[in-house]
Design a protein around this motif. Sequence first.
Motif, PDB file in Angstrom:
ATOM      1  N   VAL A 207       0.849  -1.191   0.000  1.00  0.00           N
ATOM      2  CA  VAL A 207       0.000   0.000   0.000  1.00  0.00           C
ATOM      3  C   VAL A 207       0.885   1.242   0.000  1.00  0.00           C
ATOM      4  CG1 VAL A 207      -1.953   1.167   1.078  1.00  0.00           C
ATOM      5  CG2 VAL A 207      -1.673  -1.314   1.366  1.00  0.00           C
ATOM      6  N   ILE A 208       0.782   2.010  -1.069  1.00  0.00           N
ATOM      7  CA  ILE A 208       1.596   3.211  -1.246  1.00  0.00           C
ATOM      8  C   ILE A 208       0.713   4.429  -1.018  1.00  0.00           C
ATOM      9  CG2 ILE A 208       2.960   4.557  -2.895  1.00  0.00           C
ATOM     10  CD1 ILE A 208       3.509   1.837  -4.332  1.00  0.00           C
ATOM     11  N   LEU A 209       1.083   5.259  -0.058  1.00  0.00           N
ATOM     12  CA  LEU A 209       0.345   6.493   0.204  1.00  0.00           C
ATOM     13  C   LEU A 209       0.876   7.596  -0.701  1.00  0.00           C
ATOM     14  CD1 LEU A 209      -1.881   7.588   2.165  1.00  0.00           C
ATOM     15  CD2 LEU A 209       0.009   8.476   3.553  1.00  0.00           C
ATOM     16  N   ASN A 210      -0.036   8.300  -1.353  1.00  0.00           N
ATOM     17  CA  ASN A 210       0.374   9.302  -2.337  1.00  0.00           C
ATOM     18  C   ASN A 210      -0.363  10.611  -2.106  1.00  0.00           C
ATOM     19  OD1 ASN A 210       1.454  10.187  -5.101  1.00  0.00           O
ATOM     20  ND2 ASN A 210      -0.754  10.402  -5.400  1.00  0.00           N
ATOM     21  N   TRP A 211       0.379  11.694  -2.261  1.00  0.00           N
ATOM     22  CA  TRP A 211      -0.233  13.026  -2.302  1.00  0.00           C
ATOM     23  C   TRP A 211       0.550  13.877  -3.304  1.00  0.00           C
ATOM     24  CZ3 TRP A 211       1.376  18.051  -0.469  1.00  0.00           C
ATOM     25  CH2 TRP A 211       0.384  19.029  -0.606  1.00  0.00           C
TER      26      TRP A 211
ATOM     27  N   GLN B  62       7.027  -4.849 -10.852  1.00  0.00           N
ATOM     28  CA  GLN B  62       7.897  -5.886 -11.400  1.00  0.00           C
ATOM     29  C   GLN B  62       8.258  -6.953 -10.365  1.00  0.00           C
ATOM     30  OE1 GLN B  62      11.619  -4.390 -12.936  1.00  0.00           O
ATOM     31  NE2 GLN B  62      12.343  -6.423 -13.570  1.00  0.00           N
ATOM     32  N   PHE B  63       8.515  -6.521  -9.122  1.00  0.00           N
ATOM     33  CA  PHE B  63       9.056  -7.449  -8.120  1.00  0.00           C
ATOM     34  C   PHE B  63       8.053  -7.838  -7.034  1.00  0.00           C
ATOM     35  CE2 PHE B  63      13.079  -5.181  -9.478  1.00  0.00           C
ATOM     36  CZ  PHE B  63      13.534  -6.234 -10.250  1.00  0.00           C
ATOM     37  N   SER B  64       6.768  -7.568  -7.252  1.00  0.00           N
ATOM     38  CA  SER B  64       5.751  -7.903  -6.246  1.00  0.00           C
ATOM     39  C   SER B  64       4.647  -8.750  -6.866  1.00  0.00           C
ATOM     40  CB  SER B  64       5.160  -6.620  -5.645  1.00  0.00           C
ATOM     41  OG  SER B  64       6.166  -5.741  -5.198  1.00  0.00           O
ATOM     42  N   GLY B  65       5.059  -9.740  -7.649  1.00  0.00           N
ATOM     43  CA  GLY B  65       4.105 -10.522  -8.417  1.00  0.00           C
ATOM     44  C   GLY B  65       3.089 -11.260  -7.584  1.00  0.00           C
ATOM     45  N   ASN B  66       3.438 -11.634  -6.349  1.00  0.00           N
ATOM     46  CA  ASN B  66       2.522 -12.405  -5.514  1.00  0.00           C
ATOM     47  C   ASN B  66       1.742 -11.541  -4.537  1.00  0.00           C
ATOM     48  OD1 ASN B  66       3.282 -14.879  -6.665  1.00  0.00           O
ATOM     49  ND2 ASN B  66       5.080 -14.998  -5.329  1.00  0.00           N
ATOM     50  N   ALA B  67       1.814 -10.221  -4.706  1.00  0.00           N
ATOM     51  CA  ALA B  67       1.125  -9.306  -3.806  1.00  0.00           C
ATOM     52  C   ALA B  67       0.067  -8.518  -4.565  1.00  0.00           C
ATOM     53  CB  ALA B  67       2.128  -8.351  -3.155  1.00  0.00           C
ATOM     54  N   THR B  68      -0.850  -7.915  -3.821  1.00  0.00           N
ATOM     55  CA  THR B  68      -1.803  -6.972  -4.391  1.00  0.00           C
ATOM     56  C   THR B  68      -1.295  -5.559  -4.100  1.00  0.00           C
ATOM     57  OG1 THR B  68      -3.619  -8.502  -3.990  1.00  0.00           O
ATOM     58  CG2 THR B  68      -4.209  -6.216  -4.424  1.00  0.00           C
ATOM     59  N   ILE B  69      -1.258  -4.724  -5.126  1.00  0.00           N
ATOM     60  CA  ILE B  69      -0.694  -3.385  -4.985  1.00  0.00           C
ATOM     61  C   ILE B  69      -1.823  -2.357  -4.975  1.00  0.00           C
ATOM     62  CG2 ILE B  69       0.864  -1.671  -5.976  1.00  0.00           C
ATOM     63  CD1 ILE B  69       2.308  -4.050  -7.363  1.00  0.00           C
ATOM     64  N   TYR B  70      -1.789  -1.506  -3.952  1.00  0.00           N
ATOM     65  CA  TYR B  70      -2.755  -0.429  -3.818  1.00  0.00           C
ATOM     66  C   TYR B  70      -2.010   0.901  -3.794  1.00  0.00           C
ATOM     67  CZ  TYR B  70      -5.866  -4.065  -1.793  1.00  0.00           C
ATOM     68  OH  TYR B  70      -6.613  -5.188  -1.554  1.00  0.00           O
ATOM     69  N   VAL B  71      -2.645   1.943  -4.308  1.00  0.00           N
ATOM     70  CA  VAL B  71      -2.204   3.310  -4.036  1.00  0.00           C
ATOM     71  C   VAL B  71      -3.338   4.004  -3.303  1.00  0.00           C
ATOM     72  CG1 VAL B  71      -1.646   5.572  -5.009  1.00  0.00           C
ATOM     73  CG2 VAL B  71      -0.558   3.526  -5.924  1.00  0.00           C
ATOM     74  N   ALA B  72      -3.039   4.492  -2.108  1.00  0.00           N
ATOM     75  CA  ALA B  72      -4.003   5.255  -1.318  1.00  0.00           C
ATOM     76  C   ALA B  72      -3.708   6.730  -1.559  1.00  0.00           C
ATOM     77  CB  ALA B  72      -3.862   4.913   0.164  1.00  0.00           C
ATOM     78  N   ASP B  73      -4.619   7.403  -2.214  1.00  0.00           N
ATOM     79  CA  ASP B  73      -4.383   8.792  -2.610  1.00  0.00           C
ATOM     80  C   ASP B  73      -5.058   9.755  -1.636  1.00  0.00           C
ATOM     81  OD1 ASP B  73      -3.350  10.605  -4.888  1.00  0.00           O
ATOM     82  OD2 ASP B  73      -5.398  11.310  -4.507  1.00  0.00           O
ATOM     83  N   ASN B  74      -4.253  10.700  -1.123  1.00  0.00           N
ATOM     84  CA  ASN B  74      -4.730  11.684  -0.156  1.00  0.00           C
ATOM     85  C   ASN B  74      -5.290  12.929  -0.854  1.00  0.00           C
ATOM     86  OD1 ASN B  74      -4.655  10.771   2.473  1.00  0.00           O
ATOM     87  ND2 ASN B  74      -2.562  11.423   2.883  1.00  0.00           N
ATOM     88  N   ALA B  75      -6.281  12.717  -1.720  1.00  0.00           N
ATOM     89  CA  ALA B  75      -6.964  13.824  -2.415  1.00  0.00           C
ATOM     90  C   ALA B  75      -5.982  14.686  -3.195  1.00  0.00           C
ATOM     91  CB  ALA B  75      -7.767  14.665  -1.429  1.00  0.00           C
ATOM     92  N   SER B  76      -5.155  14.045  -4.012  1.00  0.00           N
ATOM     93  CA  SER B  76      -4.182  14.777  -4.831  1.00  0.00           C
ATOM     94  C   SER B  76      -4.888  15.736  -5.784  1.00  0.00           C
ATOM     95  CB  SER B  76      -3.314  13.796  -5.631  1.00  0.00           C
ATOM     96  OG  SER B  76      -2.485  13.045  -4.779  1.00  0.00           O
ATOM     97  N   THR B  77      -4.212  16.854  -6.056  1.00  0.00           N
ATOM     98  CA  THR B  77      -4.726  17.827  -7.028  1.00  0.00           C
ATOM     99  C   THR B  77      -3.903  17.830  -8.307  1.00  0.00           C
ATOM    100  OG1 THR B  77      -3.418  19.575  -5.962  1.00  0.00           O
ATOM    101  CG2 THR B  77      -5.709  19.316  -5.245  1.00  0.00           C
ATOM    102  N   ASP B  78      -2.901  16.946  -8.389  1.00  0.00           N
ATOM    103  CA  ASP B  78      -2.118  16.832  -9.623  1.00  0.00           C
ATOM    104  C   ASP B  78      -2.726  15.719 -10.492  1.00  0.00           C
ATOM    105  OD1 ASP B  78      -1.346  14.502  -8.374  1.00  0.00           O
ATOM    106  OD2 ASP B  78       0.812  14.878  -8.507  1.00  0.00           O
TER     107      ASP B  78
END
Length: 335
Positions: free
Chosen positions: A9-13, A28-44
């Motif tokens: 889980v990657i937190l992004n703003w 590329q290197f997390s094939g056995n995982a589920t990848i999330y991006v948690a976005d903190n209401a980005s304006t970009d």
Amino acid sequence: MTLTKTAVVILNWNGAKLLQQFLPSVIQFSGNATIYVADNASTDTSIDVLKNEFPSVKIIENTGNFGFAKGYNEALRFVEEPYYALVNSDIEVTENWLQPIEAIFDNEPKTAIIQPKLLDFKKKTHFEYAGGAGGFIDKFGYPFCKGRIFDALEEDLGQYNQETEVFWATGACFFIRKEVYRTLQGFDADFFAHQEEIDLCWRANNLGFTAKYCPTSVVYHVGGATLNEANPMKTFLNFRNSLLMLTKNLPKEKLFPIIFTRLCLDGVAGVQFIFQGKFKHTLAILKAHFHFYHLLSRNLKKRALHQKTNYFYTKSIVWSYFVEKKKTFEKLSLK
């Protein structure tokens, strides 16, 4: 739906450029995982970048910029994988970075928190400031790491290639069991950002769980990509949050003397900033103290029923570093 073992889980703003640079290695290197991006209401353009360039990544959209602590608390309500890997958006991961950490979780029920070896993305031969080879605190609550004490960064020569228990794991790449995270009710949202991971590790330690450093998992961290050392806001958050952390977690008999000592030492730091011409940082310390007093009553109520007394690794890292000139972890005077 079948769950994977680990949720990355990657937190992004407002980090569209960082996502474009660093998400490819995670995918590329997390094939056995589920990848999330948690976005903190980005304006970009972060959301558009994710949808158009990384369609395999799941997006969690928070309703505001909640900072690190509340940002993750809000997002992780929707993540059910048993192991969480909370990863900064400026982290480059390497091949097989997940497997050794999953193996520790699988085989050691009392290990609740793990961090990998954290090296500097800009100087890959050296440890990185935010976590090095795992974190500790001294009796006054000052944090330091194997591989980094204050601003002294060690070269990685294999000196910390042993899997070991640590007191805290870096929030830059922080692994925790879902059930422990939820038992502890996540990070303390009062912190907003900085040192909330140390507080969480301390609370886990008080419940009998341990944190570990796993050297066979290696990641590279840019550091300061969202808030650099020269920003007075970082000074404010570090000084305030350190006091809040001590208030919540120190043993009762040590609470007043340690807090009083820290307030005095903060005053010394403020005077040093004046002599360095960094007046905004002195003001940031004063502001941190006023915020601490404002939040004091609320944070006293957060104290656990039992506080462990064996929380510190060395009596005074300030004395060891500045007076005894001990710049590496291996040279410290242990308690």
